[in-house]
Scaffold this active site. Structure first.
Site, short mmCIF file in Angstrom:
data_model
loop_
_atom_site.label_atom_id
_atom_site.label_comp_id
_atom_site.label_asym_id
_atom_site.label_seq_id
_atom_site.Cartn_x
_atom_site.Cartn_y
_atom_site.Cartn_z
N ARG A 126 22.71 33.84 32.90
CA ARG A 126 23.92 33.88 32.07
C ARG A 126 24.57 32.51 32.10
O ARG A 126 24.95 32.02 33.17
CB ARG A 126 24.90 34.92 32.61
CG ARG A 126 24.36 36.33 32.59
CD ARG A 126 25.47 37.32 32.82
NE ARG A 126 24.95 38.66 33.01
CZ ARG A 126 25.69 39.76 33.01
NH1 ARG A 126 27.00 39.66 32.85
NH2 ARG A 126 25.14 40.95 33.20
N VAL A 136 24.44 43.67 28.92
CA VAL A 136 24.25 42.23 28.68
C VAL A 136 22.78 41.86 28.90
O VAL A 136 22.17 41.14 28.10
CB VAL A 136 25.13 41.40 29.65
CG1 VAL A 136 24.85 39.91 29.51
CG2 VAL A 136 26.61 41.69 29.42
N HIS A 159 20.69 45.37 44.01
CA HIS A 159 21.15 46.14 42.85
C HIS A 159 19.97 46.20 41.89
O HIS A 159 19.56 45.19 41.35
CB HIS A 159 22.36 45.44 42.22
CG HIS A 159 22.80 46.05 40.92
ND1 HIS A 159 24.10 46.47 40.70
CD2 HIS A 159 22.14 46.32 39.78
CE1 HIS A 159 24.19 46.96 39.48
NE2 HIS A 159 23.02 46.87 38.90
N ILE A 162 27.10 49.63 51.73
CA ILE A 162 25.73 49.24 52.10
C ILE A 162 25.76 47.71 52.28
O ILE A 162 26.15 46.99 51.37
CB ILE A 162 24.73 49.62 50.98
CG1 ILE A 162 25.00 51.03 50.45
CG2 ILE A 162 23.29 49.44 51.46
CD1 ILE A 162 24.44 52.16 51.21
N ARG A 192 26.00 52.37 27.57
CA ARG A 192 26.03 51.40 26.47
C ARG A 192 24.84 50.46 26.62
O ARG A 192 24.11 50.54 27.59
CB ARG A 192 27.31 50.57 26.57
CG ARG A 192 27.43 49.96 27.98
CD ARG A 192 28.45 48.88 28.10
NE ARG A 192 28.85 48.66 29.48
CZ ARG A 192 28.20 47.92 30.37
NH1 ARG A 192 27.07 47.32 30.03
NH2 ARG A 192 28.64 47.78 31.61
N GLU A 213 32.99 55.25 49.45
CA GLU A 213 31.54 55.24 49.62
C GLU A 213 31.23 54.47 50.89
O GLU A 213 31.98 53.58 51.27
CB GLU A 213 30.87 54.48 48.45
CG GLU A 213 30.53 55.33 47.27
CD GLU A 213 29.90 54.52 46.12
OE1 GLU A 213 29.46 53.37 46.33
OE2 GLU A 213 29.89 55.05 45.01
N GLU A 264 22.35 52.74 37.49
CA GLU A 264 22.37 51.70 38.52
C GLU A 264 22.14 52.30 39.91
O GLU A 264 22.76 53.30 40.25
CB GLU A 264 23.71 50.96 38.49
CG GLU A 264 23.95 50.23 37.17
CD GLU A 264 25.17 49.32 37.22
OE1 GLU A 264 25.19 48.36 36.43
OE2 GLU A 264 26.08 49.55 38.03
N LYS A 276 27.11 40.10 37.58
CA LYS A 276 25.74 39.61 37.56
C LYS A 276 25.63 38.20 36.99
O LYS A 276 26.33 37.87 36.03
CB LYS A 276 24.88 40.56 36.73
CG LYS A 276 24.85 41.97 37.32
CD LYS A 276 24.44 43.00 36.28
CE LYS A 276 24.64 44.41 36.84
NZ LYS A 276 24.57 45.43 35.79
N GLY A 307 33.09 45.17 37.79
CA GLY A 307 33.20 44.61 39.14
C GLY A 307 34.61 44.68 39.71
O GLY A 307 34.87 44.18 40.79
P1 ADP Z 1 31.31 48.19 38.18
O1 ADP Z 1 31.36 49.44 37.38
O2 ADP Z 1 32.63 47.53 38.30
O3 ADP Z 1 30.20 47.26 37.77
P2 ADP Z 1 29.65 49.21 40.33
O4 ADP Z 1 29.92 50.54 40.90
O5 ADP Z 1 28.53 49.08 39.36
O6 ADP Z 1 30.98 48.64 39.66
O7 ADP Z 1 29.42 48.15 41.48
C1 ADP Z 1 29.27 46.77 41.21
C2 ADP Z 1 28.70 46.04 42.41
O8 ADP Z 1 29.49 46.25 43.57
C3 ADP Z 1 27.29 46.49 42.79
O9 ADP Z 1 26.29 45.85 42.06
C4 ADP Z 1 27.26 46.10 44.27
O10 ADP Z 1 26.99 44.73 44.41
C5 ADP Z 1 28.68 46.36 44.73
N1 ADP Z 1 28.81 47.72 45.31
C6 ADP Z 1 29.28 48.83 44.71
N2 ADP Z 1 29.24 49.90 45.55
C7 ADP Z 1 28.73 49.47 46.71
C8 ADP Z 1 28.43 50.07 47.98
N3 ADP Z 1 28.64 51.37 48.20
N4 ADP Z 1 27.89 49.30 48.95
C9 ADP Z 1 27.67 47.98 48.74
N5 ADP Z 1 27.92 47.35 47.59
C10 ADP Z 1 28.46 48.06 46.57
#
Ligand code: ADP
Length: 460
Positions: A338, A295, A208, A203, A292, A200, A275, A237, A165
């Site tokens: 959690r 959790v 998620h 959104i 991996r 990106e 994801e 999460k 995150g």
């Molecule tokens: P990490 O590897 O740090 O977990 P992620 O790429 O999985 O990062 O993104 C974690 C969270 O960030 C996602 O579950 C979502 O809530 C938010 N997020 C990431 N990219 C976007 C996006 N393009 N638009 C909106 N929310 C995003």
């Protein structure tokens, strides 16, 4: 099968791996830092080795010390758990070159998926839709501005090496992009020793939803359905469930097949998670892959009846996946809360310290994965999760009701935990309808009278 497995981790996941090994009758070696001497994983493993002082860099992230522990105890495989070195390609490489099987994918697969920008490219080539964004990395804000213009604001600046995150920054206009770009680069550099970022489209109210996939070394690759992980704070999460209340049977099949196609593109082996972000209009995009065990793997275990950690070990030992895609069946509903040592009323402030009383709930459909006990001291050095409460039911209402009862039964004294947060979330009408998006926690806390103003302000 392996002779002996070293568990390169701590906390509940170390315990989870030890239990899986015991079922498979494989002796285990626990490693621990000086702060974890009294941890349950140390007591339940057959052998244990102290690997250094509390700081992760000096213990759980210290490759040479882990390898030495593996050598002196004569193991033939290493399970990395999640976090720490679980997605570190260098560690996986060193394991292999020292003659230990790394229980996970190969270093090449970790590397390919660990770099988010490369992963996006790889998935797009494989025909998996990715979140609209820049074509690779962006070196400067001048390069980023026209890309953002073309995508349309808001956009999100993401660290290509990001994880947990961290390393993300939203920009709602040109000014914020100008201000945020350098900060994001600097944050990424400090956190991941890699300051590369990309853009990106942001959104706005996504869900998620992630798919569990599994591959073996004989060319079989399957998916085990999805997990709904929209209940997050700071991109972390808090509650996960399987199946998602949002997906239809057809969508599960379609996106599951896409996830498998994406994983097949890199010949993926062992447990992995693809994801996706689902937009309000039902369109969905690949976001990233975690190479991996996650959790939240227990909710998938509950609805498929498959032990994912045992499967990881079996597959790493060269065995064939225990199920074909056609044999995967989903039954009932599972939800995970959690339990963190945090005070949610004050912005989820960490609350380490001694647990003076610990009572864990039970009854039909209740599972508690935790390494703590009465008298255990939660150290301040690591993540704050003290356990995972998992409820299973024949359908979502039954699982939710069981979770409510379990949260009421559970007693943790001496520290603050996220139990009251979960009770608040479960009582919420939107949650009960399954009407979720990644801003659910933020909106929930806005109207929570128990939260301090500070707690509400830092809800995200
Ligand atoms: P990490 O590897 O740090 O977990 P992620 O790429 O999985 O990062 O993104 C974690 C969270 O960030 C996602 O579950 C979502 O809530 C938010 N997020 C990431 N990219 C976007 C996006 N393009 N638009 C909106 N929310 C995003």
């Amino acid at each position: 099968m392996f002779r002996k497995v070293l568990v390169a981790n701590r906390g509940e996941i170390a315990l989870r791996v030890i239990r899986a090994c015991r079922e498979l009758r494989i002796p285990t070696v626990a490693v621990f830092s000086e702060a974890d001497r009294d941890s349950l994983h140390v007591r339940l493993a057959d052998e244990s080795v102290c690997i250094g002082p509390p700081a992760p860099a000096q213990s759980y992230n210290h490759v040479a010390r882990l390898i030495s522990a593996a050598e002196v105890t004569g193991v033939d495989a290493i399970h990395p758990g999640y976090g720490f070195l679980a997605e570190n390609a260098h560690f996986a490489e060193v394991c292999a070159s020292c003659g230990f099987v790394f229980i996970g994918p190969t270093p090449e697969m970790i590397r390919k998926m660990g770099d988010k920008s490369v992963a996006r490219h790889t998935m797009r080539e494989a025909g998996v839709p990715v979140v609209p964004g820049s074509d690779g990395l962006l070196g400067s804000v001048e390069e980023a501005l026209p890309v953002a213009e073309a995508l349309g604001y808001p956009v999100i600046i993401k660290a290509t090496a990001g994880g947990g995150g961290r390393g993300m920054r939203v920009a709602w206009d040109q000014k914020q992009l100008r201000a945020g770009f350098g900060i994001a680069q600097a944050e990424a550099g400090a956190a991941f020793s890699n300051n590369a970022v990309y853009l990106e489209k942001y959104i706005e109210r996504p869900r998620h939803i992630e798919f569990q996939i599994f591959g073996d070394t004989h060319g079989h690759l399957i998916h085990l359905g999805e997990r709904e992980c929209s209940v997050q704070r700071n991109h972390q999460k808090l509650i996960e469930e399987a199946p998602s209340p949002f997906l239809s049977v057809e969508q599960r099949r379609a996106v599951g097949e896409l996830a498998v196609r994406g994983a097949r593109a890199i010949g993926y082996v062992n447990a992995g998670t693809m994801e996706f972000l689902f937009d309000q209009d039902g369109s969905y995009y690949f976001m990233e892959m975690n190479t991996r065990i996650q959790v939240e793997h227990p909710v998938t275990e509950e609805v498929t009846g498959l032990d994912l950690v045992k499967e990881q070990i079996r597959v790493a030992a060269g065995e064939v996946l225990s199920r074909t895609q056609d044999e995967v069946e989903w039954r009932g509903h599972a939800i995970e809360c959690r339990i963190n040592a945090e005070d949610y009323r004050h912005g989820f402030r960490p609350s380490p310290g001694a647990i003076t009383y610990w009572y864990k709930p039970g009854g039909p459909g209740i599972r508690v994965d935790s390494h703590v006990y009465a008298g255990y001291v939660v150290p301040p050095y690591y993540d704050s999760m003290v356990g995972k409460l998992i409820a299973y039911g024949k359908d979502r209402p039954e699982a939710l009701r069981r979770m409510e009862i379990a949260l009421e039964e559970m007693i943790v004294e001496g520290i603050q935990t996220t139990i009251p947060f979960h009770q608040l979330a479960l009582r919420d009408a939107r949650f009960q309808r399954g009407d979720l998006d990644t801003h659910f926690v933020e909106s929930l806390l806005k109207t929570d009278p128990a939260s301090s103003a500070e707690g509400r302000a830092v809800a995200r």
